[in-house]
Scaffold this motif. Structure first.
Motif, PDB file in Angstrom:
ATOM      1  N   GLU A   1       0.810  -1.223   0.000  1.00 12.19           N
ATOM      2  CA  GLU A   1       0.000   0.000   0.000  1.00 12.19           C
ATOM      3  C   GLU A   1       0.839   1.267   0.000  1.00 12.19           C
ATOM      4  OE1 GLU A   1      -2.952  -0.817   3.357  1.00 12.19           O
ATOM      5  OE2 GLU A   1      -1.819  -2.664   3.152  1.00 12.19           O
TER       6      GLU A   1
ATOM      7  N   PHE B   1      -5.275   3.602  -2.778  1.00  8.57           N
ATOM      8  CA  PHE B   1      -5.911   2.306  -3.059  1.00  8.57           C
ATOM      9  C   PHE B   1      -7.422   2.437  -3.292  1.00  8.57           C
ATOM     10  CE2 PHE B   1      -3.495  -1.842  -2.196  1.00  8.57           C
ATOM     11  CZ  PHE B   1      -2.346  -1.347  -2.789  1.00  8.57           C
TER      12      PHE B   1
ATOM     13  N   VAL C   1      -4.418  -0.290  -7.601  1.00  6.49           N
ATOM     14  CA  VAL C   1      -4.451  -1.661  -7.072  1.00  6.49           C
ATOM     15  C   VAL C   1      -4.054  -2.657  -8.172  1.00  6.49           C
ATOM     16  CG1 VAL C   1      -5.938  -3.437  -6.037  1.00  6.49           C
ATOM     17  CG2 VAL C   1      -6.172  -1.047  -5.333  1.00  6.49           C
TER      18      VAL C   1
ATOM     19  N   TRP D   1       2.567  -9.301   4.847  1.00  7.87           N
ATOM     20  CA  TRP D   1       2.018  -8.073   4.226  1.00  7.87           C
ATOM     21  C   TRP D   1       2.009  -6.980   5.284  1.00  7.87           C
ATOM     22  CZ3 TRP D   1      -2.358  -8.106   0.171  1.00  7.87           C
ATOM     23  CH2 TRP D   1      -2.890  -6.838  -0.019  1.00  7.87           C
TER      24      TRP D   1
ATOM     25  N   MET E   1       2.151  -2.766   6.643  1.00 12.79           N
ATOM     26  CA  MET E   1       1.489  -1.474   6.388  1.00 12.79           C
ATOM     27  C   MET E   1       1.964  -0.546   7.487  1.00 12.79           C
ATOM     28  SD  MET E   1      -1.226   0.638   7.223  1.00 12.79           S
ATOM     29  CE  MET E   1      -2.500   1.574   6.451  1.00 12.79           C
TER      30      MET E   1
ATOM     31  N   TYR F   1     -10.475   2.978   0.151  1.00 14.55           N
ATOM     32  CA  TYR F   1      -9.083   2.531   0.344  1.00 14.55           C
ATOM     33  C   TYR F   1      -9.072   1.124   0.958  1.00 14.55           C
ATOM     34  CZ  TYR F   1      -4.377   2.189   2.254  1.00 14.55           C
ATOM     35  OH  TYR F   1      -3.103   1.747   2.555  1.00 14.55           O
TER      36      TYR F   1
ATOM     37  N   VAL G   1      -7.679  -2.495  -0.432  1.00 15.87           N
ATOM     38  CA  VAL G   1      -6.784  -3.445   0.253  1.00 15.87           C
ATOM     39  C   VAL G   1      -7.418  -4.844   0.223  1.00 15.87           C
ATOM     40  CG1 VAL G   1      -5.756  -4.063   2.486  1.00 15.87           C
ATOM     41  CG2 VAL G   1      -5.796  -1.660   1.747  1.00 15.87           C
ATOM     42  N   TYR G   2      -8.703  -4.907   0.553  1.00 17.86           N
ATOM     43  CA  TYR G   2      -9.388  -6.208   0.547  1.00 17.86           C
ATOM     44  C   TYR G   2      -9.392  -6.815  -0.860  1.00 17.86           C
ATOM     45  CZ  TYR G   2     -11.231  -5.190   5.268  1.00 17.86           C
ATOM     46  OH  TYR G   2     -11.370  -4.921   6.607  1.00 17.86           O
TER      47      TYR G   2
ATOM     48  N   TYR H   1      -5.976  -8.261  -1.622  1.00 17.81           N
ATOM     49  CA  TYR H   1      -5.858  -9.534  -0.893  1.00 17.81           C
ATOM     50  C   TYR H   1      -6.643 -10.626  -1.634  1.00 17.81           C
ATOM     51  CZ  TYR H   1      -3.526  -9.057   3.710  1.00 17.81           C
ATOM     52  OH  TYR H   1      -2.609  -8.968   4.724  1.00 17.81           O
TER      53      TYR H   1
ATOM     54  N   SER I   1      -0.566 -10.858   8.226  1.00 20.61           N
ATOM     55  CA  SER I   1      -0.683  -9.411   8.136  1.00 20.61           C
ATOM     56  C   SER I   1       0.193  -8.784   9.208  1.00 20.61           C
ATOM     57  CB  SER I   1      -2.129  -8.960   8.287  1.00 20.61           C
ATOM     58  OG  SER I   1      -2.522  -9.041   9.631  1.00 20.61           O
TER      59      SER I   1
ATOM     60  N   SER J   1       1.379  -4.556  10.643  1.00 20.42           N
ATOM     61  CA  SER J   1       1.275  -3.131  10.420  1.00 20.42           C
ATOM     62  C   SER J   1       2.110  -2.477  11.515  1.00 20.42           C
ATOM     63  CB  SER J   1      -0.193  -2.712  10.497  1.00 20.42           C
ATOM     64  OG  SER J   1      -0.309  -1.333  10.296  1.00 20.42           O
TER      65      SER J   1
END
Ligand code: GLA
Length: 732
Positions: free
Chosen positions: A414, A449, A455, A476, A478, A502, A506-507, A510, A524, A526
């Motif tokens: 992202e 995004f 994307v 992944w 962030m 946004y 992201v979803y 994925y 995940s 972050s």
């Protein structure tokens, strides 16, 4: 499990063995909540619970002249007529009015559960759940609203969300569209939230509720480490082992609010959903907006039971694909070992030693792409750096596979560094306001995004790297909050959609990667646990819990995380000492004893430890291999809180109660204090168990407890900082 519709009283009763949720069409035509709680008998009419007497200074419905929303429990309240509390939604009509009146129109009861398009959500087949959809209509606004309720077989859980549709001819704007509201007849509750910041995520905080508003939120674009989108309302006195509580878990990874509003008439309202701040979703004719889901769970048996409900529900009805209910590979990640300073050779050296220790998966962290040699450059350029990986990811993955290890790598899709080819080519692809400066976070900007083409582009780049190699795992990341949330591609009246779009972007990335590579295990991350939420678990079944890998701090962080999230989802590794975040030096065994209660792995270079320690690591890996199915999927019990004691303890028990594993930790020495006892939980009182060569009945272990001094034989004492033990209890 059943959902009963009583046509005469116009009431719904959703129930299973443990809970009842009763909804009625109120005299005003809106939906009222008649009951939520422990299962009660059905009856034809519960409308006696409605309060229909006059009260001074209360406004009432014009048709009935006796019914006030304010004095009754609502299902999905609006503001501006007879209710003055926190509203669940707000629609702005073309003429500027924000008054609405959604009344019952029809309903549908079905088996199973439908997915929510583009959003993560719990799922269930026809035998596992039933769903009620109630359609409400506001004819003047030309709007339809569907409220969804799913009740699961065998879980004290109701999942809720809402869907708005513009069925009229004029444009409307949704300025607030929360996912659920639950009103309670009294306010005698404590509010429990999970708060923190980077490196100290999900620390429980409890406050007593009364009149007025209590709330937490995120406006950072991600669910955040600061406030987790999970709240418990509990009766005073409820603890891990007894008492009533209700959990609210938001299956969403962006801005949110969770809010309790105690009215001065004595009622309590709880609402949860997408943060309405800066949110505005215009709806043209025939357009819909569907909210994410809130999973409401209840218990009358204490917080361990509530947590176990979420653990099981999320393991069985949220996590999908190959890794659902599958024990996780033990991994070695190179981040704390090398940071971005590595070569293929140095990586292979770490990996080869990991293999010797019995580790199964090697993860190459940040620094393999573009000009990424520090934080200042490279994000966005998802092409291997030939200086570090001369034969690319394909070459490295082949060599790692040849060692007998699975292989995975780190991405942060992202984000973009201003110093990157991507940014130089597409400076307008970031969230930013034209003419204003853009704030930096870790020297990086956030890609927009909300735009499909952005994307698409990132998907294309990542797809290429993954496809070219044999990849088993992706981390992944962030690493910054969203600021200057503005999309140059979006018209002025649609800017209020950007933050949510946004998250949808992201979803969607994925979803596309999962579809293309269904066997990859996604973790995940972050900046550690900045986006540890139920929404993420739908895509990535595990999450790096915190960048703080210090065992002592991790006890607290993992303990707090366990309230709402499965143990198998908690990314936990052994790292080097002195710890790189806290400087603390802890023994190798406590580092593993804590990390076992999660995914388990190593965040260090095993070449750097002594031979003696390496032998210990081998034993740790072996222990986890033997026990991970139980640790990761057993019934988890918090036994002793690190927030209230100098010690902490937890345990897992197998479903058949034949085996259990206990972890005990001494955070701070208690000199010249009696070691005392540790009461266990979840065992069969009548079974005889063996622990450390001796036998005990389950009732002894649960009521008298483990005699802690017994462990002094093993060298464990409570008068030594950072002492710990993990012990296995097995049916004789
Ligand atoms: C974040 C993550 C770390 C690591 C670094 C890499 O901080 O939380 O685990 O991956 O990024 O830059």
């Amino acid at each position: 499990m059943n959902i009963v519709w009583n046509k005469t009283s116009e009431q719904f009763h959703l129930y299973n063995d443990r809970l009842s949720y009763i909804i009625g069409v109120a005299p005003s035509g809106e939906l009222a909540n008649l009951y939520f709680g422990k299962r009660i008998h059905d009856r034809a009419d519960f409308s006696y619970v409605l309060f229909r007497m006059g009260m001074p200074n209360v406004v009432v419905d014009a048709d009935t002249e006796s019914y006030s929303m304010e004095l009754n429990c609502q299902e999905y309240p609006s503001f501006g007529t007879t209710d003055f509390g926190a509203q669940a939604f707000e629609v702005e009509m073309a003429n500027g009015s924000r008054i609405s009146n959604f009344v019952y129109k029809s309903h549908r009861i079905s088996q199973g559960k439908k997915e929510i398009k583009g959003l993560p959500a719990t799922y269930a087949d026809k035998t596992e759940a039933m769903t009620l959809e109630v359609t409400l209509a506001d004819t003047l606004a030309g709007m339809e609203l569907i409220l969804y309720y799913t009740i699961f077989e065998g879980y004290p859980v109701v999942a809720r969300h809402a869907r708005f549709k513009n069925v009229g001819n004029s444009k409307v704007k949704l300025t607030r569209a929360l996912s659920a509201c639950l009103d309670f007849p009294d306010q005698n509750y404590e509010w429990m939230q999970f708060s923190g910041a980077w490196a100290r995520e999900r620390i429980p905080e409890i406050k007593k509720l009364s009149t007025g508003v209590t709330y937490i939120d995120s406006r950072r674009g991600a669910s955040s480490a600061n406030q987790n989108p999970f709240v418990i309302l509990k009766r005073p006195g409820t603890d891990d082992f007894m008492g009533e509580a209700i959990g609210f878990s938001f299956v969403y990874s962006g801005n949110f609010i969770a809010l309790a509003d105690g009215s001065t008439h004595g009622r309590l309202r709880f609402v949860m959903g997408i943060n309405p701040d800066r949110f505005c979703w215009p709806l043209e004719k025939d357009e819909c907006f569907e909210t994410p889901e809130v999973v409401i769970a209840m218990t009358d048996r204490g917080l361990n039971d509530l947590s176990q409900t979420y653990h099981k529900l999320y393991n069985n009805h949220l996590v999908r694909g190959k890794w659902k209910n599958t024990p996780r590979p033990i991994l070695n990640n190179n981040w704390e070992a090398t940071y971005m300073d590595f070569t293929e050779e140095s990586i292979l050296k770490i990996a080869s030693k990991a293999k010797d220790a019995g580790i199964e998966l090697f993860v190459l962290d940040d620094g393999w792409f573009g000009e990424r040699n520090d934080d200042f450059a490279g994000l966005g350029d998802w092409v291997e750096n030939p200086k570090k990986l001369p034969q690319g990811m394909a070459g490295l993955s082949r060599k790692i596979n040849a060692l007998g290890l699975k292989f995975g790598f780190w991405i942060e899709p992202e984000m973009v560094n201003p110093n990157s080819n991507l940014y130089r080519r597409h400076p307008d692809w970031v969230l930013s306001v034209p003419g204003r400066k853009s704030s930096l976070g870790r020297h990086q900007l956030v890609l927009d995004f909300s735009r499909e083409e952005v994307v698409d582009y990132i998907y294309g780049m990542l797809h290429k790297v993954i496809k070219g190699s044999k990849i088993d795992y992706i981390k992944w990341d962030m690493n910054r909050a969203l600021t200057e949330v503005f999309s140059v591609d979006t018209p002025a009246e649609r800017q209020g959609m950007v933050a949510h779009k946004y998250v949808l972007g992201v979803y969607s990335l994925y979803s596309r990667l999962i579809k293309a590579f269904p066997n990859i295990l996604f973790e995940s991350c972050s900046s550690g646990g900045n986006r540890f939420d139920a929404g993420m678990l739908y895509y990535a079944p595990q999450a790096w819990c915190s960048d703080n890998s210090d065992a002592i701090d991790r006890i607290r962080i993992q303990y707090g995380t366990s309230f709402g999230y499965p143990i198998v989802s908690i990314g936990s590794h052994v790292s080097a000492v002195p710890n790189q975040q806290t400087g603390r030096v802890t023994p190798l065994d406590i580092r593993a004893n804590v990390a076992y209660f999660g995914t388990f792995g190593y965040e260090l270079d095993l070449n750097e430890i002594s031979d003696e320690e390496f032998e210990l690591v081998k034993k740790q890996v072996e222990f986890m291999k033997e026990n991970r199915a139980l640790v990761q999927f057993g019934d988890f019990y918090r036994l002793r809180s690190p927030f209230e004691n100098d010690q902490a303890a937890w345990m897992v028990v197998s479903e058949d109660k034949k085996k259990a594993i206990v972890g005990f930790y001494c955070l701070r020495s208690n000199v010249n204090a009696l070691p005392g006892f540790l009461k266990l939980a979840g065992l069969d009182p009548d079974k005889e168990y063996r622990m450390e060569g001796k036998t005990y009945y389950g009732d002894e272990l649960m009521n008298m407890g483990i005699t802690l001094s017994e462990f002094y034989d093993r060298g464990f004492t409570i008068s030594k900082d950072y002492d710990s033990f993990v012990t296995i209890i097995e049916e004789v």
